[in-house]
Design a protein around this motif. Sequence first.
Motif, PDB file in Angstrom:
ATOM      1  N   GLU A 108     -77.861-104.951 -33.186  1.00 34.00           N
ATOM      2  CA  GLU A 108     -76.892-104.608 -34.222  1.00 34.00           C
ATOM      3  C   GLU A 108     -76.855-103.089 -34.326  1.00 34.00           C
ATOM      4  OE1 GLU A 108     -76.037-105.037 -38.999  1.00 34.00           O
ATOM      5  OE2 GLU A 108     -77.827-105.942 -38.156  1.00 34.00           O
ATOM      6  N   VAL A 109     -75.704-102.504 -34.072  1.00 30.42           N
ATOM      7  CA  VAL A 109     -75.558-101.062 -34.191  1.00 30.42           C
ATOM      8  C   VAL A 109     -75.434-100.715 -35.671  1.00 30.42           C
ATOM      9  CG1 VAL A 109     -74.185 -99.044 -33.589  1.00 30.42           C
ATOM     10  CG2 VAL A 109     -74.469-100.896 -31.925  1.00 30.42           C
ATOM     11  N   VAL A 110     -76.363 -99.904 -36.164  1.00 32.20           N
ATOM     12  CA  VAL A 110     -76.390 -99.590 -37.590  1.00 32.20           C
ATOM     13  C   VAL A 110     -75.965 -98.158 -37.894  1.00 32.20           C
ATOM     14  CG1 VAL A 110     -78.052-101.379 -38.203  1.00 32.20           C
ATOM     15  CG2 VAL A 110     -78.866 -99.146 -37.450  1.00 32.20           C
ATOM     16  N   ALA A 111     -75.886 -97.310 -36.852  1.00 32.52           N
ATOM     17  CA  ALA A 111     -75.460 -95.921 -37.093  1.00 32.52           C
ATOM     18  C   ALA A 111     -75.118 -95.219 -35.788  1.00 32.52           C
ATOM     19  CB  ALA A 111     -76.564 -95.149 -37.808  1.00 32.52           C
ATOM     20  N   PHE A 112     -74.173 -94.299 -35.902  1.00 35.68           N
ATOM     21  CA  PHE A 112     -73.948 -93.291 -34.873  1.00 35.68           C
ATOM     22  C   PHE A 112     -74.670 -92.043 -35.371  1.00 35.68           C
ATOM     23  CE2 PHE A 112     -70.222 -95.982 -34.197  1.00 35.68           C
ATOM     24  CZ  PHE A 112     -70.166 -96.052 -32.814  1.00 35.68           C
ATOM     25  N   CYS A 113     -75.349 -91.335 -34.486  1.00 37.17           N
ATOM     26  CA  CYS A 113     -76.162 -90.202 -34.903  1.00 37.17           C
ATOM     27  C   CYS A 113     -75.713 -88.932 -34.202  1.00 37.17           C
ATOM     28  CB  CYS A 113     -77.623 -90.458 -34.563  1.00 37.17           C
ATOM     29  SG  CYS A 113     -78.171 -92.101 -35.036  1.00 37.17           S
ATOM     30  N   VAL A 114     -75.504 -87.888 -34.976  1.00 35.72           N
ATOM     31  CA  VAL A 114     -75.075 -86.608 -34.423  1.00 35.72           C
ATOM     32  C   VAL A 114     -75.981 -85.497 -34.928  1.00 35.72           C
ATOM     33  CG1 VAL A 114     -72.669 -87.297 -34.141  1.00 35.72           C
ATOM     34  CG2 VAL A 114     -73.383 -86.205 -36.251  1.00 35.72           C
ATOM     35  N   ARG A 115     -76.097 -84.459 -34.137  1.00 34.44           N
ATOM     36  CA  ARG A 115     -76.908 -83.307 -34.522  1.00 34.44           C
ATOM     37  C   ARG A 115     -76.110 -82.447 -35.499  1.00 34.44           C
ATOM     38  NH1 ARG A 115     -80.286 -80.355 -30.150  1.00 34.44           N
ATOM     39  NH2 ARG A 115     -81.409 -82.258 -30.577  1.00 34.44           N
ATOM     40  N   ILE A 142     -69.135 -98.233 -39.035  1.00 37.46           N
ATOM     41  CA  ILE A 142     -70.548 -97.938 -38.818  1.00 37.46           C
ATOM     42  C   ILE A 142     -70.752 -96.483 -39.231  1.00 37.46           C
ATOM     43  CG2 ILE A 142     -72.392 -97.731 -37.095  1.00 37.46           C
ATOM     44  CD1 ILE A 142     -70.850 -99.887 -35.461  1.00 37.46           C
ATOM     45  N   PRO A 143     -71.713 -96.190 -40.115  1.00 35.78           N
ATOM     46  CA  PRO A 143     -71.874 -94.818 -40.602  1.00 35.78           C
ATOM     47  C   PRO A 143     -72.282 -93.837 -39.499  1.00 35.78           C
ATOM     48  CG  PRO A 143     -73.690 -96.189 -41.346  1.00 35.78           C
ATOM     49  CD  PRO A 143     -72.702 -97.100 -40.680  1.00 35.78           C
ATOM     50  N   VAL A 144     -71.827 -92.605 -39.661  1.00 36.58           N
ATOM     51  CA  VAL A 144     -72.255 -91.501 -38.811  1.00 36.58           C
ATOM     52  C   VAL A 144     -73.263 -90.700 -39.630  1.00 36.58           C
ATOM     53  CG1 VAL A 144     -71.547 -89.428 -37.566  1.00 36.58           C
ATOM     54  CG2 VAL A 144     -70.031 -91.420 -37.635  1.00 36.58           C
ATOM     55  N   ILE A 145     -74.489 -90.581 -39.103  1.00 43.74           N
ATOM     56  CA  ILE A 145     -75.550 -89.900 -39.835  1.00 43.74           C
ATOM     57  C   ILE A 145     -76.129 -88.773 -38.984  1.00 43.74           C
ATOM     58  CG2 ILE A 145     -76.099 -91.979 -41.154  1.00 43.74           C
ATOM     59  CD1 ILE A 145     -78.608 -92.291 -39.409  1.00 43.74           C
ATOM     60  N   ASP A 146     -76.936 -87.944 -39.626  1.00 38.65           N
ATOM     61  CA  ASP A 146     -77.587 -86.845 -38.930  1.00 38.65           C
ATOM     62  C   ASP A 146     -78.709 -87.374 -38.034  1.00 38.65           C
ATOM     63  OD1 ASP A 146     -77.811 -83.760 -38.959  1.00 38.65           O
ATOM     64  OD2 ASP A 146     -79.873 -84.476 -39.095  1.00 38.65           O
ATOM     65  N   GLU A 147     -78.870 -86.735 -36.886  1.00 39.94           N
ATOM     66  CA  GLU A 147     -79.871 -87.143 -35.900  1.00 39.94           C
ATOM     67  C   GLU A 147     -81.289 -87.204 -36.494  1.00 39.94           C
ATOM     68  OE1 GLU A 147     -81.491 -84.515 -32.392  1.00 39.94           O
ATOM     69  OE2 GLU A 147     -79.477 -85.251 -31.946  1.00 39.94           O
ATOM     70  N   ILE A 148     -81.650 -86.229 -37.306  1.00 39.59           N
ATOM     71  CA  ILE A 148     -82.993 -86.199 -37.904  1.00 39.59           C
ATOM     72  C   ILE A 148     -83.186 -87.403 -38.816  1.00 39.59           C
ATOM     73  CG2 ILE A 148     -84.563 -84.891 -39.382  1.00 39.59           C
ATOM     74  CD1 ILE A 148     -84.015 -83.639 -36.590  1.00 39.59           C
TER      75      ILE A 148
END
Length: 92
Positions: free
Chosen positions: A28-35, A49-55
């Motif tokens: 289940e994909v729960v987030a896309f993560c970006v720096r 699907i939420p886009v959240i910070d990589e950290i």
Amino acid sequence: MKIEVCIFGAGGHAQVIEDILSSSDDYEVVAFCVREKDLVSTPESINNIPVIDEIEALEKFGAGVIGIGNNELRKKLSQVILAENNDFNFIT
């Protein structure tokens, strides 16, 4: 029970991976993560699907996949992720 995963990246390559994983019974994909999410122009969510910070992702999730098409960038990001969380599980 599905394994929750995050996808590092939010571009076209990441969205293709999300489409593939969404059709799986295992993940289940729960987030896309970006720096540095606040410094780049990214949407709040992609396909609901939420886009959240990589950290934040490294603190919350133990499994994921790098959804970046460039091989060099993908390799560098994998090294950064493992330096932060040596137990991180890259799904294949």
